[in-house]
Design an enzyme around this catalytic site. Structure first.
Site, PDB file in Angstrom:
ATOM      1  N   ASP A 241       0.829  -1.206   0.000  1.00  0.00           N
ATOM      2  CA  ASP A 241       0.000   0.000   0.000  1.00  0.00           C
ATOM      3  C   ASP A 241       0.858   1.248   0.000  1.00  0.00           C
ATOM      4  O   ASP A 241       0.460   2.296  -0.501  1.00  0.00           O
ATOM      5  CB  ASP A 241      -0.940  -0.009   1.203  1.00  0.00           C
ATOM      6  CG  ASP A 241      -1.983  -1.084   1.036  1.00  0.00           C
ATOM      7  OD1 ASP A 241      -1.679  -2.252   1.345  1.00  0.00           O
ATOM      8  OD2 ASP A 241      -3.084  -0.773   0.543  1.00  0.00           O
ATOM      9  N   ASN A 251       1.668  -3.197   4.044  1.00  0.00           N
ATOM     10  CA  ASN A 251       0.743  -4.027   3.268  1.00  0.00           C
ATOM     11  C   ASN A 251      -0.267  -4.614   4.257  1.00  0.00           C
ATOM     12  O   ASN A 251      -0.202  -4.356   5.467  1.00  0.00           O
ATOM     13  CB  ASN A 251       1.516  -5.124   2.518  1.00  0.00           C
ATOM     14  CG  ASN A 251       0.653  -5.882   1.525  1.00  0.00           C
ATOM     15  OD1 ASN A 251      -0.115  -5.284   0.778  1.00  0.00           O
ATOM     16  ND2 ASN A 251       0.738  -7.195   1.524  1.00  0.00           N
TER      17      ASN A 251
END
Lengths: 359, 359
Positions: A241, A251
């Site tokens: 992310d 993440n």
């Protein structure tokens, strides 16, 4: 189901052209699509997670500006107001804001706002698809290399959460190299972490892989460590992310535990991401990346389908139990074998990342 | 519910004395007990997991011999046949076999098989309760020590699966020190791993702690690593199914991932167990302890309660998805801070374990 393995596409099913998206809330139990024909429907689809995944949200937002442009008959001033609504539908999603801002800057002063919005949304979408394709190729080169060195005929890849074509245009990030492996004739099998609490693995990744004809097996998130201890995992690929300047990767929650286990057992651990996921404003991800705390209900309740085919939500904890739910964790750079980007593979390391960003 | 926080007890609710057990299959949604009044009911209760947990299965088996003795009017030869049925109800459970064999050896040549069976089952049960009490005390000394060194006023302990009074007489293994901490007036909070796929944490441990007035929060199994990275876990205590001579500990799948994370973040990681859990026939647990592969249905289906209060089972994966389900993993000794036994605390190390076994 549609045959082109995309999470969204333009459709002429309605009077005006509109956006058609897979309703991801109902997967894997029901395959259904929704038509987004005006700004409010675009906003709702993002808000209520009909669509999710950083890349897909960005694409829906870009095409959403085109849909909104039709709605306001190409009036730029009126479109600005609509753009604010789309931009604010999920305030923390970086791709969403970027997509809206990029679209609106491009359209300022345009002679044909509707046609230009359509063309530029397609252009942005194609650019992202191109990035996914490069990630697929660079990642698959690594898969080939690991398979060759292992002396095996089949490669077992573990993934966490969903970073495939339901999340990022066109084939995702973490799953893109796996689709490419299939095209290159490599015998590939995927261990799919179910990814509690929202179960994106057991629902979205499993469904996506089954649609794409990839061999996979769902496991509880607890299982990956044991598999790695016993040589049953050849590599791990996950998405991200946000990746900080030093290579720390945020993440889905639980990624860090798999990275620890991969490191402990000498299993290569890769993070796949487009260059836009790097955040050079943040020096050390572990210390600085803010982690979203989500509703405890995601831990307490779970959705499934019963024997009669009815989708039901049930509570799986004692009544009134407290639960805590963080959406993400940060994997320190030291545990990451490499970053697979659309500009090639590099170490999770400040200098190497900086060089890639320079292009 | 009963007030004595035990998983089983003798009851005179029936014509003859019988065994009453908590039906653990229905927790945490329904609290219900079952009366076990003959051999077949004892066998079924073990087989269909009405009762589970190594210690509790052993206790049910010991009292089961008493129930069977009543059934056969104290005839030892007839009892031997019943004993075989109980012994084979779950063939891999070491405590089960040990309890049946110990009871039958003791009863051979007895003048009053029924009365002796009753007395000896109580004796075995009390012995196990005594072991649990010692684990509670030794473990709580460590809790006090860690809390003192931390300078905090509250201790946060993470546990995985269920190793409390629903699993082991009288207060369990991993949870026993936590109950003792409450008695000593220590402010303790427990992070409860939900423990997929069977969810023993979210169902049994959460229920047990709520009944016992212990503050707890349920988390997805993915979350513990993030909590440890951010100083939110002061120690980990888990139980064990088997510990080898070198100190490797087999426990519920996912334990290894938490041990890795604890080690990576300097969080003390303890395994609590009675001496009977050591298996000196096995040198290196990681290489040699056989790991049970259980039904994929445990991953594919989940049980919960709906808004109308009806307990339902739902499928949470795409239809026809493959799933793989290992019941346990092995945590290498190098990741274990210490073993909390009924004979005191020792390192997970061949020489220290041997010395404890010598007594």
């Amino acid at each position: 189901m549609q045959g082109n393995y995309r999470a969204l596409w333009l459709s002429d099913a309605m009077f005006d052209e509109c956006l058609e998206v897979i309703d991801q809330r109902q997967l894997p139990f029901v395959y259904d699509t929704k038509y987004l024909t005006n700004t409010q429907e675009v906003v709702n689809a993002i808000k209520n997670m009909t669509v999710r995944g950083a890349g897909v949200i960005g694409s829906v937002a870009a095409f959403g500006i085109y849909i909104a442009a039709i709605e306001v008959d190409g009036d730029y001033e009126a479109l600005c107001e609509k753009a604010v609504l789309i931009r604010e539908s999920r305030p923390t999603a970086v791709n969403l804001m970027w997509a809206v801002d990029t679209m609106m800057e491009h359209l300022e002063g345009s002679d044909d706002v509707i046609e230009d919005a359509r063309a530029f949304a397609i252009e942005l979408n194609d650019k992202e698809a191109q990035e996914s394709k490069k990630i697929a190729e660079f990642g698959c080169d690594i898969i080939e290399d690991i398979l060759k060195k292992s002396g095996k005929t089949k490669i077992n890849i573990l993934t966490h959460c969903n970073a495939g074509w339901l999340a990022v245009i066109d084939e995702g990030t973490a799953l893109a190299p796996i689709y490419e492996a299939k095209r290159r004739g490599i015998d590939v099998h995927v261990w799919v972490d179910e990814t509690r609490p929202r179960n994106q693995g057991a629902s979205l990744t499993a469904w996506e892989l089954s649609q794409s004809g990839i061999d996979y097996t769902i496991i509880a998130d607890n299982t990956g460590g044991h598999l790695m201890q016993h040589g049953m995992v050849d590599m791990v690929i996950v998405g991200a992310d946000r990746v900080s300047a030093n290579g720390d990767a945020a993440n889905k929650i639980g990624t860090y535990l798999k990275a620890l286990s991969a490191y402990d057992n000498g299993v290569p651990f890769y993070v796949a991401l487009p260059m836009s996921t790097f955040d050079f404003e943040i020096d050390e991800g572990l210390k600085e990346i803010p982690i979203e705390q989500r509703s405890a209900d995601e831990v307490v309740f779970i959705k499934g389908i019963d024997a009669e085919g009815i989708v039901r939500e049930v509570r799986i904890t004692p009544q009134d139990s407290k639960a805590l739910n963080y959406g993400f964790d940060v994997t320190p750079a030291r545990l990451i074998t490499g970053l697979i980007t659309n500009r090639g593979v590099c170490k999770a390391d400040f200098d190497e990342i900086k060089e890639k960003l320079r292009g």
